[in-house]
Design an enzyme around this catalytic site. Structure first.
Site, PDB file in Angstrom:
ATOM      1  N   CYS A  85       0.869  -1.177   0.000  1.00 11.44           N
ATOM      2  CA  CYS A  85       0.000   0.000   0.000  1.00 11.44           C
ATOM      3  C   CYS A  85       0.908   1.230   0.000  1.00 11.44           C
ATOM      4  O   CYS A  85       1.986   1.200  -0.576  1.00 11.44           O
ATOM      5  CB  CYS A  85      -0.956  -0.033   1.194  1.00 11.44           C
ATOM      6  N   GLY A  86       0.509   2.276   0.671  1.00 15.80           N
ATOM      7  CA  GLY A  86       1.323   3.483   0.699  1.00 15.80           C
ATOM      8  C   GLY A  86       2.546   3.353   1.572  1.00 15.80           C
ATOM      9  O   GLY A  86       3.639   3.764   1.205  1.00 15.80           O
TER      10      GLY A  86
END
Length: 123
Positions: free
Chosen positions: A82-83
């Site tokens: 993800c981020g």
């Protein structure tokens, strides 16, 4: 982004029961030609701004719903990012609960990938 303490506690609890890897290891697996599925677990708008080459998009909101249709083998090696490695940790815990045995969260996420000056693909 400043995350709430309750969210961080939830992620920390997930990290106690999942497998994590890091950016360098994922890059090495790619360079070696290791067979694994790389899933970008971010929002669709984040994906559109750039993603790791070879990744497939399965956002956090649909991952658990759609994973079995696309990857029914419970032993398939799957890396989720993800981020920064928070949402992917939560997702990997859910995948383990669904019976997946070889799933990994990439700590550092795409921000770590970018900090390592590794290439991105755009949609």
């Amino acid at each position: 982004m400043q995350h709430s303490q309750r969210f961080l506690d939830l992620v920390d609890a997930s990290r106690q029961v999942i497998q994590e890897t890091n950016v360098a290891q994922v890059e090495q697996w790619q360079a070696q030609g290791d067979a694994f599925v790389l899933i970008d677990n971010r929002e669709e708008s984040e994906w559109a701004k750039g993603h790791i080459p070879g990744a497939v998009y399965m956002g956090r909101g649909i991952l658990e719903r759609d994973i079995e249709h696309r990857y029914p083998d419970l032993d398939q090696k799957i890396v989720v990012y993800c981020g920064g490695g928070y949402r992917s940790a939560l997702s990997v815990e859910n995948l383990q609960k669904m019976g997946y045995r070889n799933v990994w969260s990439m700590d550092g996420g795409i921000r770590g990938w970018q900090q390592a000056n590794l290439p991105l693909s755009e949609s």
